[in-house]
Design an enzyme around this catalytic site. Structure first.
Site, PDB file in Angstrom:
ATOM      1  N   GLU A 146       0.828  -1.222   0.000  1.00 17.37           N
ATOM      2  CA  GLU A 146       0.000   0.000   0.000  1.00 17.37           C
ATOM      3  C   GLU A 146       0.856   1.263   0.000  1.00 17.37           C
ATOM      4  O   GLU A 146       0.863   2.051   0.959  1.00 17.37           O
ATOM      5  CB  GLU A 146      -0.950   0.003   1.190  1.00 17.37           C
ATOM      6  N   GLU A 302      -6.443  -7.906  -0.428  1.00 17.74           N
ATOM      7  CA  GLU A 302      -6.854  -7.896   0.976  1.00 17.74           C
ATOM      8  C   GLU A 302      -8.311  -7.472   1.085  1.00 17.74           C
ATOM      9  O   GLU A 302      -8.749  -6.545   0.412  1.00 17.74           O
ATOM     10  CB  GLU A 302      -6.052  -6.859   1.792  1.00 17.74           C
TER      11      GLU A 302
END
Ligand code: GAL
Length: 678
Positions: A146, A302
């Protein structure tokens, strides 16, 4: 049957004694896990001291996973630098806009322009790739985690220097830079490049053109680091697919450019489950990610099995919603369903985040659901070779997002998120699927293109949209579009810039409305609707007025227009129309017609069509808390139950059906097959 989908999650065995690993792989097999992301925050374990590496534990782990048939998405650990790094090189820590330096103590506290960080990151990635890159367990490279998640912007001197170099490359000379940024305003003219600084803390609004370029530069700076890691990994194992996990609509990074450098686009999808519209947001998230690189597959890297730790409150998923959300992603093309994380941590900031293996272990209903979904996905037939039937496109651009939400806009309440939701909601409700496209890409093949407040648009992008319409396409353009060029300089004349030929009117002023004020709008047939947030003040030109404001100072002025252009046409919406009015307008547009069968009472049922050469699938997902009956074409087979269906399908709360039909017409050319593992 081997699973056509990736199924698994982040696996952080470094948090557990060796004995737990054996239990882990047993449970993974039970849950049908076939891929785990390993090493994503393990820098301190891989390089406990500078230059001293420890790979023994990783070799053992990879052996164990390979023996058990579990693939590895091997992550580089660069999102969580070890404590020694910032002690030895304090300038790896970022600096905020007020000049304060961050401290070590969590993760991702990184200055992405720091030479020491870049050097140590390159070293650890190289060591990792060379040391274990050829292990048979490894199926995918996962770069970092991320990017920019916690520190999107750093304002340190390294950033200032790199930003100056970036502006030099972009503008060539100080004169060009002054011109592009309009520095004559407020005496900001630069006479030497050294005077250029990041948009640090300052008294009044920062120059919006500088701010826009700083956002471009910061996105690029992270991208350069990604490319560096990518090059190292690709050199070691060019054959492995490579990804980094995106965050859907994440404002700081312009993902279109990034996705072009990925073999599989992946994303982390965490809608706030207390938001009743989470299915709509989540659908839009999937559509965006699918559109980022239309030549590559995509997957959910995710999602949470139930709760997160960072919403307030952290509402759990309702029974069945983890499964429903997973099928939403599969319907919209996902090649994998993965979770954060495999086993719930015992310590640390995320110990109360739910996980595939919860603290309570196998006694938790979360575990039961995880195992059931793993089994079901493994038995799901191969959807490869089918593509989402998206007849329409949504235009989306990060520079527009950055510029539109600058603090010096006419209305602070005009946000990209609201505009997207406003325009997407009726399509979701009507079972109309769309692709997200950037304004620079070809729109050929789409019957309609929705243009949500494209405030910033270059001449070239405008020309592209015009030629799309000229050739027979339909554009639906919402207010505050075509206002500035790529430098954030206003197009003079009535508003609309390169899009003016499509507006049908001269927009001569704008009138943001006080919160709560509602405008009355009347359609030509007398029907009434409302508008809010914003109104353009426009004079009809060559367009046909479809609706006018019917009260107040704007009474009689056009609110919605239709204009023919070449072989196509455009619709222009001057205020935020209410839901029904917008749905009515969409009803006029080929490619955006809601599906008749989706009228109430079927609301809250998502419908997605995937078509291939010799079959088509219709996904039905019921998000409501009660049974829903949906009208469908006869003769489908629900691939989840094997049952042949009639013209009505009953869905229990959170129920899912996937109806397979032989394709009636032999199919149409595929834009891009989805659901393929790379
Ligand atoms: C993601 C992140 C994971 C974990 C998760 C919690 O943003 O990549 O490492 O923190 O959120 O929801």
């Amino acid at each position: 049957m081997s699973n056509h989908f990736y199924y698994g999650g982040d696996y952080n065995p470094e948090q557990w004694p060796r004995s737990v690993w054996d239990e882990d792989v047993g449970l993974m097999r039970e849950a049908g896990v076939n891929l785990v992301t390993v090493g994503v925050f393990a820098w301190a374990q891989l390089e406990p001291r500078e230059g001293s590496f420890s790979f023994g534990w990783l070799h053992d782990l990879l052996d164990l996973l390979a023996t058990n048939g579990i693939g590895v998405d091997l992550a580089t650990p660069t999102a969580a630098p070890p404590a020694w790094l910032s002690v030895r090189y304090p300038d790896v820590l970022p600096v905020d806009a007020a000049g304060a330096r961050y401290s070590h103590g969590s993760r991702q506290t990184i200055c992405i322009c720091s030479p020491a960080y870049l050097e140590r990151a390159r070293t650890v990635v190289t060591q990792l790739a060379n040391e274990v890159g050829h292990h048979e367990a490894i199926k995918m490279w996962h770069v970092h985690n991320e990017y920019a998640c916690h520190v999107p912007y750093c304002y340190c001197d390294y950033h200032a220097q790199a930003f100056r170099r970036w502006t030099e490359q972009r503008y060539g000379s100080l004169d060009n830079l002054n011109d592009a940024w309009g520095t004559a305003f407020w005496s900001q003219t630069y006479t030497d490049l050294s005077q250029v600084v990041p948009p640090r803390l300052t008294a009044a609004f920062v120059n919006p053109s500088l701010d826009l370029d700083y956002k471009r530069f910061s996105s690029d700076a992270y991208f350069q680091e990604f490319l560096m890691e990518r090059a190292v990994l690709k050199q070691a194992r060019p054959d492995l697919p490579l990804t980094t996990n995106f965050m859907g609509f994440f404002k700081p990074l312009d993902y279109f450019g990034w996705a072009a450098q990925m073999d599989i686009v992946s994303t982390d999808n965490y809608p706030d489950m207390s938001d009743p519209e989470w299915p709509v947001r989540s659908a839009m998230h999937c559509d965006l990610v699918r559109g980022l690189n239309k030549a590559a597959p995509w997957m959910v890297m995710e999602q949470t099995p139930s709760r997160v730790t960072w919403h307030n409150p952290n509402v759990p998923k309702r029974p069945g919603h983890m499964r429903a959300m997973s099928y939403q992603a599969v319907a919209r093309g996902a090649s994998g369903i993965m979770f954060f994380q495999w086993r719930a941590s015992r310590t640390g900031a995320e110990k109360f985040h739910s996980a595939m293996v919860p603290h309570a272990g196998k006694g938790s209903p979360v575990w039961t659901d995880v195992v059931a979904l793993g089994k079901e996905l493994a038995s799901l037939e191969d959807l490869a070779g089918t593509a989402i039937d998206a007849k329409a496109a949504f235009l989306f651009s990060w520079p527009n997002w950055w510029a539109l939400e600058a603090p010096s806009q006419p209305a602070g309440g005009l946000t990209v998120d609201d505009q997207l939701m406003w325009l997407y909601r009726p399509l979701f409700a009507g079972g109309v699927n769309v692709d997200f496209c950037q304004p620079d890409e070809s729109l050929e093949g789409y019957r309609a293109v929705v243009v949500p407040s494209l405030y910033l648009i270059s001449e070239e992008q405008g020309a592209k949209l015009l030629s799309y319409v000229e050739a027979g396409g339909t554009a639906i353009i919402s207010f505050w579009s075509g206002i500035v060029d790529e430098r954030d300089s206003v197009y003079l004349g009535p508003y609309g810039g390169p899009l003016r030929p499509l507006l049908g009117c001269d927009v001569v002023e704008v009138s943001p409305l006080p919160v709560g004020q509602v405008l009355e709008v009347q359609w030509e047939d007398g029907e009434r609707g409302t508008g809010e947030l914003w109104a353009h003040v426009a004079t009809q030109r060559d367009g046909q007025v479809l609706a006018r404001y019917s009260r107040g100072p704007l009474s009689g002025r056009p609110a919605v227009l239709q204009t023919g252009y070449g072989k196509g046409r455009a619709y222009y919406i001057g205020c935020r129309l209410d839901h029904d009015s917008l749905a009515r307008l969409y009803g006029l547009v080929p490619g955006l017609h809601a599906r008749a069968t989706m009228a109430p009472p079927e609301g809250h049922v998502e419908r997605v069509l995937r078509v291939g050469r010799d079959k088509r699938y219709e996904f039905l997902i019921n998000y409501s808390g009660s049974e829903r009956v949906v009208e469908v074409a006869e003769g489908g087979t629900d691939v989840l139950t094997g049952r042949i269906t009639g013209s009505r399908v009953a869905l229990e709360p959170a129920g899912v059906a996937i109806l397979r039909y032989p394709h009636p017409s032999g199919g149409r050319p595929l834009r891009r097959p989805q659901g393929l593992k790379p």
